[in-house]
Write a protein that holds these residues in place. Structure first.
Motif, PDB file in Angstrom:
ATOM      1  N   ALA A  66      -5.796  -7.600 -17.907  1.00  0.00           N
ATOM      2  CA  ALA A  66      -7.078  -6.886 -17.949  1.00  0.00           C
ATOM      3  C   ALA A  66      -7.867  -7.133 -16.658  1.00  0.00           C
ATOM      4  CB  ALA A  66      -7.892  -7.317 -19.165  1.00  0.00           C
ATOM      5  N   LEU A  67      -7.856  -8.362 -16.193  1.00  0.00           N
ATOM      6  CA  LEU A  67      -8.545  -8.681 -14.936  1.00  0.00           C
ATOM      7  C   LEU A  67      -7.888  -7.968 -13.759  1.00  0.00           C
ATOM      8  CD1 LEU A  67      -9.184 -12.474 -15.552  1.00  0.00           C
ATOM      9  CD2 LEU A  67     -10.947 -10.709 -15.269  1.00  0.00           C
ATOM     10  N   ILE A  68      -6.569  -7.939 -13.738  1.00  0.00           N
ATOM     11  CA  ILE A  68      -5.859  -7.258 -12.655  1.00  0.00           C
ATOM     12  C   ILE A  68      -6.172  -5.761 -12.675  1.00  0.00           C
ATOM     13  CG2 ILE A  68      -3.565  -6.566 -11.822  1.00  0.00           C
ATOM     14  CD1 ILE A  68      -2.613  -9.407 -12.677  1.00  0.00           C
ATOM     15  N   ARG A  69      -6.190  -5.163 -13.864  1.00  0.00           N
ATOM     16  CA  ARG A  69      -6.525  -3.735 -13.966  1.00  0.00           C
ATOM     17  C   ARG A  69      -7.933  -3.465 -13.440  1.00  0.00           C
ATOM     18  NH1 ARG A  69      -3.461  -4.117 -18.640  1.00  0.00           N
ATOM     19  NH2 ARG A  69      -5.279  -4.496 -19.923  1.00  0.00           N
ATOM     20  N   GLN A  70      -8.870  -4.347 -13.747  1.00  0.00           N
ATOM     21  CA  GLN A  70     -10.240  -4.189 -13.261  1.00  0.00           C
ATOM     22  C   GLN A  70     -10.272  -4.286 -11.735  1.00  0.00           C
ATOM     23  OE1 GLN A  70     -13.076  -7.075 -14.772  1.00  0.00           O
ATOM     24  NE2 GLN A  70     -14.474  -6.681 -13.088  1.00  0.00           N
ATOM     25  N   ILE A  71      -9.580  -5.264 -11.196  1.00  0.00           N
ATOM     26  CA  ILE A  71      -9.539  -5.455  -9.738  1.00  0.00           C
ATOM     27  C   ILE A  71      -8.923  -4.233  -9.064  1.00  0.00           C
ATOM     28  CG2 ILE A  71      -8.489  -6.834  -7.884  1.00  0.00           C
ATOM     29  CD1 ILE A  71      -8.733  -9.256  -9.946  1.00  0.00           C
ATOM     30  N   LEU A  72      -7.833  -3.725  -9.615  1.00  0.00           N
ATOM     31  CA  LEU A  72      -7.182  -2.546  -9.036  1.00  0.00           C
ATOM     32  C   LEU A  72      -8.048  -1.294  -9.149  1.00  0.00           C
ATOM     33  CD1 LEU A  72      -3.495  -3.121 -10.177  1.00  0.00           C
ATOM     34  CD2 LEU A  72      -4.467  -3.421  -7.887  1.00  0.00           C
ATOM     35  N   ALA A  73      -8.776  -1.163 -10.236  1.00  0.00           N
ATOM     36  CA  ALA A  73      -9.684  -0.016 -10.387  1.00  0.00           C
ATOM     37  C   ALA A  73     -10.797  -0.080  -9.344  1.00  0.00           C
ATOM     38  CB  ALA A  73     -10.264   0.017 -11.795  1.00  0.00           C
ATOM     39  N   ASP A  74     -11.339  -1.271  -9.127  1.00  0.00           N
ATOM     40  CA  ASP A  74     -12.358  -1.442  -8.087  1.00  0.00           C
ATOM     41  C   ASP A  74     -11.779  -1.110  -6.718  1.00  0.00           C
ATOM     42  OD1 ASP A  74     -14.222  -2.224  -9.985  1.00  0.00           O
ATOM     43  OD2 ASP A  74     -14.009  -4.364  -9.559  1.00  0.00           O
ATOM     44  N   ASP A  75     -10.562  -1.572  -6.463  1.00  0.00           N
ATOM     45  CA  ASP A  75      -9.902  -1.309  -5.187  1.00  0.00           C
ATOM     46  C   ASP A  75      -9.714   0.190  -4.973  1.00  0.00           C
ATOM     47  OD1 ASP A  75      -8.382  -2.265  -2.775  1.00  0.00           O
ATOM     48  OD2 ASP A  75      -6.770  -1.190  -3.802  1.00  0.00           O
ATOM     49  N   ALA A  76      -9.283   0.909  -6.001  1.00  0.00           N
ATOM     50  CA  ALA A  76      -9.098   2.363  -5.891  1.00  0.00           C
ATOM     51  C   ALA A  76     -10.426   3.053  -5.616  1.00  0.00           C
ATOM     52  CB  ALA A  76      -8.451   2.914  -7.161  1.00  0.00           C
ATOM     53  N   ALA A  77     -11.492   2.597  -6.273  1.00  0.00           N
ATOM     54  CA  ALA A  77     -12.816   3.187  -6.043  1.00  0.00           C
ATOM     55  C   ALA A  77     -13.269   2.940  -4.609  1.00  0.00           C
ATOM     56  CB  ALA A  77     -13.829   2.606  -7.027  1.00  0.00           C
ATOM     57  N   ILE A  78     -13.013   1.749  -4.090  1.00  0.00           N
ATOM     58  CA  ILE A  78     -13.373   1.432  -2.705  1.00  0.00           C
ATOM     59  C   ILE A  78     -12.600   2.336  -1.749  1.00  0.00           C
ATOM     60  CG2 ILE A  78     -13.240  -0.336  -0.889  1.00  0.00           C
ATOM     61  CD1 ILE A  78     -13.681  -2.403  -3.234  1.00  0.00           C
ATOM     62  N   ARG A  79     -11.317   2.519  -2.018  1.00  0.00           N
ATOM     63  CA  ARG A  79     -10.496   3.393  -1.167  1.00  0.00           C
ATOM     64  C   ARG A  79     -11.017   4.821  -1.195  1.00  0.00           C
ATOM     65  NH1 ARG A  79      -5.332   1.297   0.232  1.00  0.00           N
ATOM     66  NH2 ARG A  79      -5.035  -0.768  -0.641  1.00  0.00           N
ATOM     67  N   ASP A  80     -11.389   5.299  -2.361  1.00  0.00           N
ATOM     68  CA  ASP A  80     -11.940   6.653  -2.483  1.00  0.00           C
ATOM     69  C   ASP A  80     -13.221   6.794  -1.667  1.00  0.00           C
ATOM     70  OD1 ASP A  80      -9.892   7.435  -4.155  1.00  0.00           O
ATOM     71  OD2 ASP A  80     -11.110   7.423  -5.978  1.00  0.00           O
TER      72      ASP A  80
END
Length: 121
Positions: A66-80
């Protein structure tokens, strides 16, 4: 040997920092984002050390995912936000809809560099 509590403290710190990074990107505070990225690298290094000898039960594994999914979602938002055309998450969604593998992104040089891969692998 690190305790599971210390291990999860590292993951929690990374998740909190990735959220702060996303908020900086949303506000177009790019210099702040660069500073936060340096802190992020330090936390990831600490996590690598903390992970030595840690064994997780099923509940802990789910918490970690769950923590990894949150981190990856934040990363994708930053990339966007950093590269608004075309959005990284939109490309990923389109690939999923077309039945293509998300692993396509692993061929990108910046991804390979972050993972420590070389072009020979």
């Amino acid at each position: 040997m690190t305790s599971n509590a210390e291990y999860f403290a590292c993951y929690e710190a990374i998740a909190a920092l990735s959220c702060r990074m996303m908020m900086a990107a949303r506000r177009a505070l790019w210099n702040d984002l660069v500073d936060l990225e340096e802190e992020y690298v330090e936390l990831v290094d600490a996590l690598k050390e903390a992970g030595t000898g840690v064994e997780l039960d099923e509940t802990e594994r789910l918490r970690k995912y769950a923590l990894i999914r949150q981190i990856l979602a934040d990363d994708a938002a930053i990339r966007d936000l950093a590269n608004p055309s075309p959005p990284y998450s939109t490309i990923t969604q389109r690939e999923e809809q077309n039945g293509q593998s998300i692993k396509v992104h692993l061929d990108a040089p910046e991804t390979a560099d972050r993972l420590g891969a070389t072009s020979e692998t």
